[in-house]
Scaffold this active site. Structure first.
Site, PDB file in Angstrom:
ATOM      1  CG  HIS A 127      -3.703  -3.604   3.051  1.00 37.21           C
ATOM      2  ND1 HIS A 127      -2.733  -3.125   3.905  1.00 37.21           N
ATOM      3  CD2 HIS A 127      -4.251  -2.510   2.461  1.00 37.21           C
ATOM      4  CE1 HIS A 127      -2.698  -1.802   3.844  1.00 37.21           C
ATOM      5  NE2 HIS A 127      -3.611  -1.406   2.980  1.00 37.21           N
ATOM      6  CB  CYS A 182      -0.998  -0.043   1.155  1.00 40.95           C
ATOM      7  SG  CYS A 182      -2.323   1.142   0.922  1.00 40.95           S
ATOM      8  CD  GLU A 186      -1.638  -6.131   5.494  1.00 40.27           C
ATOM      9  OE1 GLU A 186      -1.303  -6.474   4.344  1.00 40.27           O
ATOM     10  OE2 GLU A 186      -1.921  -4.960   5.791  1.00 40.27           O
TER      11      GLU A 186
END
Lengths: 196, 175
Positions: B160, B80, B162
């Site tokens: 993202h 990001c 994660e």
């Protein structure tokens, strides 16, 4: 930074509040009261938020919603706007852990209102999170159950280490989310640790 | 050791943008970009540049603090804001484009991180444009979603991994 915490009185928003108070200045709580149990966004029931807000000694911004999908977001935005105007908050804190649906909608609202959004519990391991909450001194009571493996005997139980162990065991057996983010059970914080 | 470089200005964002990544790693060290030392870079095997909040754009005016990327010859993954930084260091401009929520991503160049089409969690108000120094490796309907710096193992993803697509972080780890 002045912050408002989206508060349902449940364990996650209470713990997010606790974390926010350790780092920043929380000036109000924001609660959206849903008239529908089928709400996509909001935790029900949250009958005790006023009493809880008094215990924590924070003012409460309370807005009602019919709890209809997407429309309820306008009510949330309205509530946050009131907090921005009345308490000059510059950011909102949520107890979102896993739900991309909830988190992204709150992010959008904050982006539109040009304020910060904080999700301190985001993606936390849910068993670890529950352990932390218990360890921090929160007394969390189960007030509603809605998952296979959790019968009515679970209602009114306080989650301590022993109860938590049983919950983890059942969540594995019956494959439900142990932190109840999908509403497998609803909890209410009946006692808070001392906030800083 | 993977050097996890924190970008967020406020500590209250650590859980969301740093812990969410480090909980997927074993051997790592976290350092804020403002406190980064040459010895941290020397000791690292790889680096991850974390993301930050939509409204937190302080890093943009600090891009000169990331010029070490030009001489760093180990793999880097920018997430990001991390991708926006890589873009700025490698000749791209930032352009305003907002995506929040689950977004369809299409791979357009073979790479070690992902392939085909997939959905990913996005949270950004900017992307990068093309530059002579980067290859575009993925796009969404609206913008460039992932880049690789030419002749380097430096990758940027605007989404993202994660949050959803943890395997991308794993692929970066084992590469």
């Amino acid at each position: 930074m002045k912050l408002g915490v989206l508060f349902s009185g449940g364990k996650d928003s209470s713990y997010a509040l606790f974390k926010a108070m350790q780092k920043d200045k929380v000036v109000c709580l924001i609660s959206v009261i849903s008239e529908s149990e089928e709400s996509y966004m909001f935790h029900t029931p949250i009958d005790n938020v006023e009493e809880q807000a008094r215990k924590i000694r924070l003012p409460l911004v309370k807005v009602k919603t019919k709890g209809e999908k997407e429309k309820e977001l306008n009510d949330l935005k309205k509530a946050i706007k009131i907090a921005v105007e009345k308490y000059k908050i510059e950011g909102v804190v949520t107890g979102a852990v896993e739900s991309v649906y909830q988190a992204s909608r709150i992010q959008k609202i904050c982006n539109e209102l040009d304020i910060y959004c904080f999700n301190p519990l985001w993606k936390m391991n849910q068993v670890e999170l529950l352990k932390e909450i218990v360890k921090a001194g929160f007394k969390v009571k189960i007030v509603k159950v809605a998952a296979d493996g959790l019968d009515e005997k679970w209602i009114n139980r306080i989650i301590d280490e022993e109860v938590l162990e049983k919950l983890v065991e059942l969540s594995k057996k019956y494959r439900f989310n142990v932190a109840a983010e999908g509403g497998e059970y609803e909890s209410e914080v009946v006692d808070f640790p001392k906030f800083k | 050791m993977i050097l996890v470089i924190k970008v967020n200005k406020f500590e209250l964002h650590d859980g969301e943008f740093v812990r969410s990544i480090t909980q997927l790693l074993k051997n790592f060290k976290v350092v804020h970009y403002k406190d980064l030392k040459k010895s941290d870079l020397d000791k690292s095997d790889k680096a991850i540049l974390c993301g930050t909040a939509l409204k937190d754009n302080e890093f943009i005016k600090d891009v000169n603090k990331f010029f070490w990327l030009k001489n760093y010859d180990k793999p880097v993954l920018g997430i990001c804001a991390g991708m926006e930084i890589i873009g700025k260091v490698f000749d791209c401009y930032l352009e305003k484009v907002t995506e929040i929520g689950m977004i369809k991503i299409k791979t357009i160049k073979k790479n070690i991180l992902f392939d085909k089409k997939f959905e990913a969690y996005s949270l950004h108000n900017y992307s990068v444009n093309k530059s002579k120094s980067i290859d575009v490796i993925a796009k969404s309907d609206k913008c460039i979603s992932a880049i690789k710096v030419k002749n380097k193992e430096i990758y940027g993803v605007l989404f993202h991994p994660e949050v959803r697509n943890n395997e991308i972080i794993n692929n970066f780890n084992i590469h």
